[in-house]
Design a protein around this motif. Structure first.
Motif, mmCIF file in Angstrom:
data_model
loop_
_atom_site.group_PDB
_atom_site.id
_atom_site.type_symbol
_atom_site.label_atom_id
_atom_site.label_comp_id
_atom_site.label_asym_id
_atom_site.label_seq_id
_atom_site.Cartn_x
_atom_site.Cartn_y
_atom_site.Cartn_z
ATOM 1 N N LEU A 54 0.819 -1.208 0.000
ATOM 2 C CA LEU A 54 0.000 0.000 0.000
ATOM 3 C C LEU A 54 0.859 1.267 0.000
ATOM 4 N N SER A 55 1.995 1.221 0.679
ATOM 5 C CA SER A 55 2.885 2.388 0.702
ATOM 6 C C SER A 55 3.353 2.744 -0.704
ATOM 7 N N GLN A 56 3.585 1.725 -1.511
ATOM 8 C CA GLN A 56 4.047 1.952 -2.880
ATOM 9 C C GLN A 56 2.898 2.349 -3.802
ATOM 10 N N ARG A 57 1.736 1.749 -3.573
ATOM 11 C CA ARG A 57 0.590 2.035 -4.435
ATOM 12 C C ARG A 57 0.089 3.464 -4.249
ATOM 13 N N ILE A 58 0.128 3.961 -3.006
ATOM 14 C CA ILE A 58 -0.295 5.337 -2.739
ATOM 15 C C ILE A 58 0.556 6.318 -3.539
#
Length: 273
Positions: A54-58
């Motif tokens: 999720l950190s990368q997708r955001i």
């Protein structure tokens, strides 16, 4: 990526949130988890592992919106990812009572809060760079939690679950750095991180396909990922050539979705043993 972990450790030391012993050891101490059993550990590893993705997708979604590619999809995904990240952080904080791990979760929350403020602002290269840096801090913090739980659980199954879960993150990381380069962050680090993510994904895929505990269903889904990966990974490596941002967005999302299904199957498999 190591420099980001060092930054976090130094920051936590200054804030008084990280013990000197842990800093000297250079790695996570054994975490204390409320009534931890094997099933709890596996569940927590999956949750913390998903935070990496999720950190990368955001960050990826912010960059795609700024680049005016797949804007509607990216906006919906960004909102959903922020919501899920917060919910997962709350679950982790509730189930983990080790002071250092809880304080690290708070540090990640601080990074998330700052990032959330930036993504609401108009796109600029300066803001894009800040988003990239904050996503790295969130990734490192989440990886630390995963490593701590793996050490605590001390079960071989946790390594396979963590590896499968990491594939979700790597797929989004590939897309993040691909679009970052296209958006104007054309430095050597962007290219190096992109290619490193492709290489690690490929290596992890081999590890998972060779896992002797795989069920027929897991092998079937891994074969689907492998078929797609063989077709598209060369597209990803052509980061400097560019020209395929929408294909990268859709294929990395497809891979992430498939790897999430595979990770859940591993969780079910090892919780039943």
């Amino acid at each position: 990526m190591k420099r980001y972990l060092q930054t976090i450790v130094i920051a936590l030391s200054v804030m008084g949130l990280f013990s000197g012993a842990a800093v000297a050891a250079g790695g996570p101490k054994t975490a204390k988890v409320n009534s931890l059993v094997k099933k709890d550990a596996i569940k927590l590893i999956n949750i913390a592992g998903k935070q990496r993705m999720l950190s990368q997708r955001i960050a990826k979604d912010y960059l795609y919106i700024g680049k005016h590619v797949a804007v509607d999809k990216a906006k919906k995904q960004l909102a959903a990812s922020l919501k899920e990240f917060k919910a997962n952080q709350a679950k982790l904080a509730e189930m983990i009572n080790d002071p250092e791990i809880k304080n690290l979760l708070e540090f990640v929350n601080m990074s998330l809060s700052e990032l959330e403020g930036i993504v609401k602002k108009p796109f600029s290269l300066d803001n894009a760079q800040l988003v990239l840096d904050l996503s790295e801090s969130m990734l490192e913090g989440s990886q630390y939690v995963v490593d701590s739980l793996k050490k605590l659980a001390n079960i071989k199954e946790s390594k396979i679950i963590a590896t499968a879960g990491k594939q979700r993150m790597l797929a989004q990381r590939i897309a993040k750095y691909y679009i970052a380069y296209q958006a104007g962050i054309k430095d050597k680090n962007t290219i190096d991180q992109m290619k490193a993510a492709v290489k690690e994904f490929d290596q992890n895929q081999k590890v998972l396909m060779n896992n002797k505990d795989n069920t027929a269903s897991i092998n079937q889904k891994l074969a689907q990922v492998e078929k797609l990966w063989k077709i598209v990974y060369k597209f990803y490596l052509n980061i400097e050539k560019g020209g395929l941002p929408f294909i990268v967005f859709t294929t990395t999302d497809d891979i992430t979705k498939k790897m999430d299904q595979i990770t859940k199957l591993y969780v079910q498999l090892y919780n039943s043993k």
